[in-house]
Design a protein around this motif. Structure first.
Motif, PDB file in Angstrom:
ATOM      1  N   LEU A  73       0.898  -1.118  -0.034  1.00 11.18           N
ATOM      2  CA  LEU A  73       0.169   0.007   0.023  1.00 11.18           C
ATOM      3  C   LEU A  73       1.119   1.337   0.025  1.00 11.18           C
ATOM      4  O   LEU A  73       1.881   1.341   0.859  1.00 11.18           O
ATOM      5  CB  LEU A  73      -0.923  -0.068   1.266  1.00 11.18           C
ATOM      6  CG  LEU A  73      -1.978  -1.172   1.305  1.00 11.18           C
ATOM      7  CD1 LEU A  73      -2.608  -1.243   2.504  1.00 11.18           C
ATOM      8  CD2 LEU A  73      -2.629  -1.308   0.018  1.00 11.18           C
ATOM      9  N   SER A  74       0.730   2.058  -0.906  1.00  5.00           N
ATOM     10  CA  SER A  74       1.491   3.369  -1.067  1.00  5.00           C
ATOM     11  C   SER A  74       0.774   4.631  -1.355  1.00  5.00           C
ATOM     12  O   SER A  74      -0.420   4.653  -1.772  1.00  5.00           O
ATOM     13  CB  SER A  74       2.267   3.034  -2.448  1.00  5.00           C
ATOM     14  OG  SER A  74       2.783   4.254  -3.021  1.00  5.00           O
ATOM     15  N   PRO A  75       1.133   5.716  -0.861  1.00  3.53           N
ATOM     16  CA  PRO A  75       0.606   7.065  -1.345  1.00  3.53           C
ATOM     17  C   PRO A  75       0.311   7.037  -2.749  1.00  3.53           C
ATOM     18  O   PRO A  75       1.179   6.400  -3.533  1.00  3.53           O
ATOM     19  CB  PRO A  75       1.405   8.073  -0.863  1.00  3.53           C
ATOM     20  CG  PRO A  75       2.443   7.476   0.237  1.00  3.53           C
ATOM     21  CD  PRO A  75       2.559   5.842  -0.174  1.00  3.53           C
ATOM     22  N   PRO A  76      -0.775   7.485  -3.212  1.00  2.43           N
ATOM     23  CA  PRO A  76      -1.046   7.564  -4.574  1.00  2.43           C
ATOM     24  C   PRO A  76      -0.043   8.217  -5.534  1.00  2.43           C
ATOM     25  O   PRO A  76       0.233   7.494  -6.605  1.00  2.43           O
ATOM     26  CB  PRO A  76      -2.357   8.217  -4.670  1.00  2.43           C
ATOM     27  CG  PRO A  76      -2.865   8.340  -3.415  1.00  2.43           C
ATOM     28  CD  PRO A  76      -1.749   8.162  -2.491  1.00  2.43           C
ATOM     29  N   ALA A  77       0.753   9.420  -5.091  1.00  2.00           N
ATOM     30  CA  ALA A  77       1.651   9.716  -6.069  1.00  2.00           C
ATOM     31  C   ALA A  77       2.742   8.973  -6.141  1.00  2.00           C
ATOM     32  O   ALA A  77       3.802   9.257  -7.084  1.00  2.00           O
ATOM     33  CB  ALA A  77       2.086  10.996  -5.294  1.00  2.00           C
ATOM     34  N   GLN A  78       3.080   8.106  -5.366  1.00  2.00           N
ATOM     35  CA  GLN A  78       4.329   7.178  -5.242  1.00  2.00           C
ATOM     36  C   GLN A  78       3.947   5.773  -5.932  1.00  2.00           C
ATOM     37  O   GLN A  78       5.035   4.998  -6.078  1.00  2.00           O
ATOM     38  CB  GLN A  78       4.916   7.207  -3.970  1.00  2.00           C
ATOM     39  CG  GLN A  78       5.346   8.437  -3.240  1.00  2.00           C
ATOM     40  CD  GLN A  78       5.891   8.184  -1.778  1.00  2.00           C
ATOM     41  OE1 GLN A  78       6.537   7.025  -1.628  1.00  2.00           O
ATOM     42  NE2 GLN A  78       5.888   9.081  -1.154  1.00  2.00           N
ATOM     43  N   MET A 124      -7.879   2.306  -3.483  1.00  2.00           N
ATOM     44  CA  MET A 124      -7.724   1.246  -4.639  1.00  2.00           C
ATOM     45  C   MET A 124      -8.000  -0.167  -3.875  1.00  2.00           C
ATOM     46  O   MET A 124      -8.744  -0.881  -4.450  1.00  2.00           O
ATOM     47  CB  MET A 124      -6.560   1.260  -5.542  1.00  2.00           C
ATOM     48  CG  MET A 124      -6.774   0.118  -6.522  1.00  2.00           C
ATOM     49  SD  MET A 124      -8.183   0.308  -7.663  1.00  2.00           S
ATOM     50  CE  MET A 124      -7.893   2.147  -8.417  1.00  2.00           C
ATOM     51  N   ALA A 125      -7.127  -0.140  -3.018  1.00  2.70           N
ATOM     52  CA  ALA A 125      -7.082  -1.800  -2.383  1.00  2.70           C
ATOM     53  C   ALA A 125      -8.685  -2.098  -1.815  1.00  2.70           C
ATOM     54  O   ALA A 125      -9.239  -3.070  -1.803  1.00  2.70           O
ATOM     55  CB  ALA A 125      -6.124  -1.807  -1.194  1.00  2.70           C
ATOM     56  N   LEU A 159      -9.921  -2.916   5.567  1.00  2.00           N
ATOM     57  CA  LEU A 159      -8.857  -4.061   4.779  1.00  2.00           C
ATOM     58  C   LEU A 159      -8.437  -4.816   6.176  1.00  2.00           C
ATOM     59  O   LEU A 159      -8.226  -6.200   5.918  1.00  2.00           O
ATOM     60  CB  LEU A 159      -7.637  -3.491   4.296  1.00  2.00           C
ATOM     61  CG  LEU A 159      -8.139  -2.552   3.154  1.00  2.00           C
ATOM     62  CD1 LEU A 159      -6.740  -1.721   2.361  1.00  2.00           C
ATOM     63  CD2 LEU A 159      -8.745  -3.183   1.969  1.00  2.00           C
ATOM     64  N   MET A 160      -8.011  -4.296   7.104  1.00  2.00           N
ATOM     65  CA  MET A 160      -7.222  -4.922   8.355  1.00  2.00           C
ATOM     66  C   MET A 160      -8.360  -5.821   9.134  1.00  2.00           C
ATOM     67  O   MET A 160      -7.793  -6.979   9.641  1.00  2.00           O
ATOM     68  CB  MET A 160      -6.505  -3.912   9.215  1.00  2.00           C
ATOM     69  CG  MET A 160      -5.592  -2.870   8.441  1.00  2.00           C
ATOM     70  SD  MET A 160      -4.250  -3.869   7.673  1.00  2.00           S
ATOM     71  CE  MET A 160      -3.202  -4.446   9.050  1.00  2.00           C
ATOM     72  N   GLN A 161      -9.450  -5.747   8.906  1.00  2.00           N
ATOM     73  CA  GLN A 161     -10.480  -6.426   9.355  1.00  2.00           C
ATOM     74  C   GLN A 161     -10.461  -8.057   9.165  1.00  2.00           C
ATOM     75  O   GLN A 161     -10.683  -9.063   9.959  1.00  2.00           O
ATOM     76  CB  GLN A 161     -11.889  -6.062   9.490  1.00  2.00           C
ATOM     77  CG  GLN A 161     -11.988  -4.869   9.931  1.00  2.00           C
ATOM     78  CD  GLN A 161     -13.311  -4.222   9.686  1.00  2.00           C
ATOM     79  OE1 GLN A 161     -14.034  -4.442   9.014  1.00  2.00           O
ATOM     80  NE2 GLN A 161     -13.860  -3.021  10.369  1.00  2.00           N
ATOM     81  N   ASP A 162      -9.954  -7.937   7.932  1.00  2.00           N
ATOM     82  CA  ASP A 162     -10.073  -9.618   7.289  1.00  2.00           C
ATOM     83  C   ASP A 162      -8.706 -10.201   7.261  1.00  2.00           C
ATOM     84  O   ASP A 162      -8.277 -11.054   6.805  1.00  2.00           O
ATOM     85  CB  ASP A 162     -10.830  -9.745   5.942  1.00  2.00           C
ATOM     86  CG  ASP A 162     -12.016  -9.409   5.990  1.00  2.00           C
ATOM     87  OD1 ASP A 162     -12.917  -9.832   7.140  1.00  2.00           O
ATOM     88  OD2 ASP A 162     -12.565  -8.709   4.944  1.00  2.00           O
ATOM     89  N   LEU A 163      -7.413  -9.443   7.723  1.00  2.00           N
ATOM     90  CA  LEU A 163      -6.117  -9.822   7.407  1.00  2.00           C
ATOM     91  C   LEU A 163      -5.945 -11.070   8.805  1.00  2.00           C
ATOM     92  O   LEU A 163      -5.940 -10.422   9.845  1.00  2.00           O
ATOM     93  CB  LEU A 163      -5.160  -8.687   7.629  1.00  2.00           C
ATOM     94  CG  LEU A 163      -3.831  -8.774   7.180  1.00  2.00           C
ATOM     95  CD1 LEU A 163      -3.695  -9.076   5.857  1.00  2.00           C
ATOM     96  CD2 LEU A 163      -2.773  -7.643   7.754  1.00  2.00           C
TER      97      LEU A 163
END
Length: 477
Positions: A73-78, A124-125, A159-163
């Motif tokens: 997971l990255s900042p959009p600009a990177q 996006m994720a 996202l982290m709830q299902d990790l």
């Protein structure tokens, strides 16, 4: 001396690290690679530049294959910077890497089990998870890159709830205090490493140049032209960008040196990658230092360097002058080809009460600050929807940029483009509801200001067109 193989790396990934200038004897490599390769969680405190995460990414890649998948997971600009880093390390392996600029391709690959590493923004994720394409329980490793630069750190909560608890979590940050809550919540027992040591007392003076991530090489070339030093050192953290730099700068000249370690004495030293505090002091001891400062790294630079004197690249002024000339040409063309009587009838009362030059200036401000002025609403005004576009003020985008890509590339009629709202990291564009989905699909993946953008229909309620718009945040999916 240790080897990369002794640090649990496959030969193709070890060879890629060596090409990039890394050694198994580097402190970062010795500390981080075994931890990452064995699947243990860690928090690494480094400057906010992706290349510093190379050892950890190498360790993660060594685990993958046979259905094992990782998410970065990255900042959009990177996104492109992180994508390039992973591709460089995986190029001699069979690992399949996908940067998620849009949804269509990555969703197809995920559902076909045809991708091993997904690089995406948190937003996006979340979209991929919501559409049942990405299953968090299938991940063996999750890397959170620079979360201090995310628009909303809480965006990863769903996202982290299902990790699974056993999934490896790696956090790369330049500001652990700012992301302390996130670390405590998701990586509380992780090993914390600061391979480059503490930043120490800020050093200086330095000069700084603000430049987008995607234009660092061009910005370097413009800077060298501006400074025209008698001797020059270009410093990088590793060799990742040496090929691109060599194409933009004549590094084969005797007065130019491209280095990754200690800088030799020179009139000017340009840090292509942001250095650690310790490295900055070494560079300052060799000559006058200029730092390239991409968006989102300003607070880190403020912590390691003072005083700072900004430099403005001439390319920016040239672009502004070109844009102003184009606008004047458009106005001259309108004067030469004639204008409607209705325009004169509308403006005549204003000319009687105000200086015509002031009226013209006000109209020009309206024209350049808002790409389209919605006409007064009538009872029969069509319903409109907003399209969310993942680019905003911090990327230097203007309403004219968005109108240009809509009209020239997506072929949207100018009359159908409504109010454009620019936020820091995204924009909202009003489009007739009947056309919104088609326009969003066509706009998704388009290039604006040399950046591939994500676009989708905002799922807020549709409403009649209106002049005042709304503050609206993009709806979470």
């Amino acid at each position: 001396m240790p080897s990369f193989e002794s640090l649990h790396l496959p030969a193709p990934i070890a060879a890629a690290l060596e090409r990039l200038g890394w050694s198994a004897n580097d402190p970062a490599a010795r500390e981080i690679i075994p931890t990452a390769a064995r699947g243990h969680s860690l928090v690494a405190v480094t400057p906010p530049v992706p290349v510093y995460a190379t050892p950890a990414v190498a360790g993660v890649l060594s685990q993958l294959g046979d259905g094992k998948r990782a998410l970065l997971l990255s900042p959009p600009a990177q996104l492109d910077e992180w994508g390039a880093l992973v591709h460089r390390l995986a190029q001699d392996t069979r690992l399949r890497v996908q940067v998620a600029h849009g949804t269509a391709r990555v969703m197809r690959q995920l559902r076909a089990e045809a991708v091993d590493v997904v690089i995406a923004s948190p937003e996006m994720a979340l979209t991929l998870v919501t559409r049942s394409a990405l299953r968090m329980e299938s991940l063996v490793s999750l890397l959170l890159a620079g979360p201090e630069g995310w628009p909303d750190q809480d965006s990863i909560t769903p996202l982290m709830q299902d990790l699974p608890k056993e999934t490896q979590r790696i956090i790369y940050t330049a500001d652990p205090e700012q992301v302390g809550v996130l670390i405590e919540r998701y990586a509380r027992k992780a090993l914390t490493i600061s391979p480059n040591g503490p930043a120490g007392v800020p050093a200086g003076p330095v000069r700084t140049v603000s430049v987008p991530w995607t234009r660092r090489t061009q910005g370097l070339a413009d800077l060298v032209e501006l400074l025209d030093p008698t001797s020059l050192v270009i410093w990088t953290a590793d060799r990742s960008h040496h090929g691109a730099i060599a194409q933009a700068i004549p590094v084969n000249q005797p007065e130019v040196h491209l280095v990754t370690g200690d800088a030799p004495p020179a009139t000017s030293i340009i840090a292509f990658d942001l250095p650690t505090g310790e490295r900055l002091r070494q560079l300052l001891g060799a000559g006058e230092v200029v730092l390239l400062v991409p968006p989102g790294t300003e607070s880190y630079v403020a912590r390691i360097a003072t005083p700072r004197r900004p430099l403005q690249l001439p390319g920016l002024f040239d672009a502004i002058r070109t844009a102003e000339g184009a606008q004047r040409a458009t106005i001259v063309k309108a004067l030469e080809t004639g204008y409607s009587n209705r325009s004169l009838l509308t403006l005549a009362p204003l000319f009687e009460r105000h200086d015509p030059a002031a009226v013209a200036a006000a109209l020009f401000d309206l024209w350049t600050s808002s790409a389209h002025v919605t006409p007064p609403v009538s009872p029969a005004a069509p319903a409109t929807s907003k399209i969310y576009v993942g680019i905003g003020k911090k990327d230097g985008v203007t309403p004219n940029d968005l109108v240009a890509v809509l009209t020239k590339e997506v072929r949207v009629e100018g009359s159908k483009i409504g109010r454009i709202e620019l936020r820091d990291s995204y924009s909202l564009i009003e489009i007739p509801t009947e056309d919104a989905e088609k326009v969003a699909v066509a706009l998704n993946g388009a290039t604006v200001r040399r950046k591939r953008v994500t676009a989708r229909v905002d799922r807020g309620p549709s409403r009649p067109a209106r002049r005042d718009g709304g503050s609206g945040r993009p709806a979470r999916r």
